[in-house]
Design an enzyme around this catalytic site. Sequence first.
Site, mmCIF file in Angstrom:
data_model
loop_
_atom_site.group_PDB
_atom_site.id
_atom_site.type_symbol
_atom_site.label_atom_id
_atom_site.label_comp_id
_atom_site.label_asym_id
_atom_site.label_seq_id
_atom_site.Cartn_x
_atom_site.Cartn_y
_atom_site.Cartn_z
ATOM 1 N N GLY A 50 0.822 -1.212 0.000
ATOM 2 C CA GLY A 50 0.000 0.000 0.000
ATOM 3 C C GLY A 50 0.851 1.253 0.000
ATOM 4 O O GLY A 50 1.973 1.257 0.505
ATOM 5 N N SER B 179 2.341 5.246 -5.261
ATOM 6 C CA SER B 179 3.205 4.384 -6.079
ATOM 7 C C SER B 179 3.872 5.136 -7.230
ATOM 8 O O SER B 179 4.376 4.526 -8.155
ATOM 9 C CB SER B 179 2.381 3.222 -6.645
ATOM 10 N N TYR C 125 9.386 10.073 -4.038
ATOM 11 C CA TYR C 125 8.891 8.696 -3.905
ATOM 12 C C TYR C 125 10.029 7.744 -3.567
ATOM 13 O O TYR C 125 9.927 6.907 -2.653
ATOM 14 C CB TYR C 125 8.208 8.313 -5.227
HETATM 15 P P1 NAI Z 1 -1.120 1.085 -7.022
HETATM 16 O O1 NAI Z 1 -1.047 2.577 -6.946
HETATM 17 O O2 NAI Z 1 -1.939 0.464 -8.080
HETATM 18 O O3 NAI Z 1 -1.577 0.504 -5.616
HETATM 19 C C1 NAI Z 1 -1.223 1.085 -4.391
HETATM 20 C C2 NAI Z 1 -2.415 0.987 -3.474
HETATM 21 O O4 NAI Z 1 -2.085 1.632 -2.237
HETATM 22 C C3 NAI Z 1 -3.665 1.683 -4.038
HETATM 23 O O5 NAI Z 1 -4.747 0.767 -4.143
HETATM 24 C C4 NAI Z 1 -3.941 2.799 -3.058
HETATM 25 O O6 NAI Z 1 -5.337 3.007 -2.800
HETATM 26 C C5 NAI Z 1 -3.241 2.306 -1.797
HETATM 27 N N1 NAI Z 1 -2.890 3.432 -0.918
HETATM 28 C C6 NAI Z 1 -2.399 4.639 -1.284
HETATM 29 N N2 NAI Z 1 -2.300 5.432 -0.200
HETATM 30 C C7 NAI Z 1 -2.721 4.704 0.854
HETATM 31 C C8 NAI Z 1 -2.873 4.970 2.231
HETATM 32 N N3 NAI Z 1 -2.570 6.184 2.767
HETATM 33 N N4 NAI Z 1 -3.367 4.009 3.035
HETATM 34 C C9 NAI Z 1 -3.697 2.786 2.517
HETATM 35 N N5 NAI Z 1 -3.577 2.471 1.212
HETATM 36 C C10 NAI Z 1 -3.091 3.421 0.393
HETATM 37 O O7 NAI Z 1 0.387 0.583 -7.088
HETATM 38 P P2 NAI Z 1 0.925 -0.841 -7.551
HETATM 39 O O8 NAI Z 1 1.431 -0.713 -8.924
HETATM 40 O O9 NAI Z 1 -0.049 -1.887 -7.200
HETATM 41 O O10 NAI Z 1 2.203 -0.980 -6.616
HETATM 42 C C11 NAI Z 1 2.096 -1.605 -5.342
HETATM 43 C C12 NAI Z 1 3.327 -1.279 -4.530
HETATM 44 O O11 NAI Z 1 4.477 -1.692 -5.221
HETATM 45 C C13 NAI Z 1 3.503 0.211 -4.238
HETATM 46 O O12 NAI Z 1 4.010 0.372 -2.937
HETATM 47 C C14 NAI Z 1 4.524 0.648 -5.255
HETATM 48 O O13 NAI Z 1 5.275 1.755 -4.768
HETATM 49 C C15 NAI Z 1 5.359 -0.593 -5.367
HETATM 50 N N6 NAI Z 1 6.012 -0.725 -6.665
HETATM 51 C C16 NAI Z 1 5.279 -0.935 -7.784
HETATM 52 C C17 NAI Z 1 5.885 -1.088 -9.000
HETATM 53 C C18 NAI Z 1 5.125 -1.371 -10.250
HETATM 54 O O14 NAI Z 1 5.748 -1.556 -11.295
HETATM 55 N N7 NAI Z 1 3.802 -1.465 -10.223
HETATM 56 C C19 NAI Z 1 7.350 -0.958 -9.138
HETATM 57 C C20 NAI Z 1 8.029 -0.698 -7.877
HETATM 58 C C21 NAI Z 1 7.376 -0.614 -6.696
HETATM 59 C C1 15L Z 2 7.601 2.171 -9.527
HETATM 60 O O1 15L Z 2 8.136 2.208 -8.420
HETATM 61 C C2 15L Z 2 6.188 2.563 -9.725
HETATM 62 O O2 15L Z 2 5.376 2.223 -8.631
HETATM 63 C C3 15L Z 2 5.589 2.011 -10.990
HETATM 64 O O3 15L Z 2 4.411 2.727 -11.275
HETATM 65 C C4 15L Z 2 6.551 2.100 -12.172
HETATM 66 O O4 15L Z 2 6.800 3.439 -12.471
HETATM 67 C C5 15L Z 2 7.837 1.416 -11.817
HETATM 68 O O5 15L Z 2 8.381 1.880 -10.592
HETATM 69 C C6 15L Z 2 8.905 1.587 -12.896
HETATM 70 O O6 15L Z 2 9.985 2.055 -12.566
HETATM 71 O O7 15L Z 2 8.648 1.224 -14.049
#
Ligand code: NAI
Ligand code: 15L
Length: 273
Positions: free
Chosen positions: A77, A80, A141
Amino acid sequence: MTIASRPFENLLLTGAAGALGLVLAAPLRQACQKLVLSDLVGALDARGLVEASPCDLADGSAVMGLMAGIDAVVHFGGVSFEGPFEPILQANIRGVHNLYEAARLNGVRRVVFASSNHVTGCYGIEDRVSATQSARPDGNYAVSKLFGEATAQLYFHRYGIETVSLRIGTATAEPPDRRALSSWLSHADLVRLVLAALTAVDVGALVVYGVSANSQRWYDADAEWARIGYQPQDNAEAYRDRIGHILVSPDPKALPNLLQGGSFLGFGPFGMS
Ligand code: NAI
Ligand code: 15L
């Protein structure tokens, strides 16, 4: 008995309504007795998730309530993407502090933390990087993810809570662009990685890059992958003909094309907001 040789029965998944939370929920449910799914109330409603526990990570007492009876947390969470400091401060910095403090008070044994490749996003695309090298965060971030990794160190070395911090690359169904030839993490490999991080024994406070077996990856991660038993099966190279010409930014000499952090190098600075 080593710390993680007893299976985790009660798991908490934060960010359950997010892109990756939705990928992880079903496999995690198979891996435990009880899975608690949590996210912001609006996000959970929008996804129509049932049996979910809404919680704003910035709200310490709500996080305490969430953690009762939990053995291990898969913490996905938070904000992101790159942006102004205040929302990142609340969700990612205050949020991770609340999470670990509630974990300590409730006897949680293991956290799998979604860190990010952006903690080393200011390395160049010609660089090879390992988890032992200095961080080069590419924005607010990325700094918040480093705070999470540092908090993981604190809570292991003082309180014995183990963490695998996953510096996830680009976790998408398919790699979107040339950068992803290096940074891609397929959804199937994401599941493998998280399950490995959850079940490996004696991980301490380990930092692991999370990408697929991309031929062109930037990371020297084999030692950490072996330590947790992560064996990626996918490789972005298979998509080269389709994505190899797609730049992150139209100008080939712009920072988003030259540094590993890609598009995040095109955002900010955001001042004091
Ligand atoms: P996303 O943005 O789709 O999901 C993040 C979730 O966290 C959302 O559903 C949002 O409602 C929730 N959230 C935001 N603020 C919050 C709060 N104050 N309290 C509770 N929940 C909260 O992001 P995604 O892509 O699912 O990524 C998941 C995790 O993985 C994140 O922490 C992101 O930083 C990390 N990440 C993701 C990458 C990617 O390629 N998708 C790459 C690197 C890291
Ligand atoms: C992240 O950390 C982000 O959450 C995701 O949205 C992408 O930007 C990813 O890195 C990336 O570097 O492609």
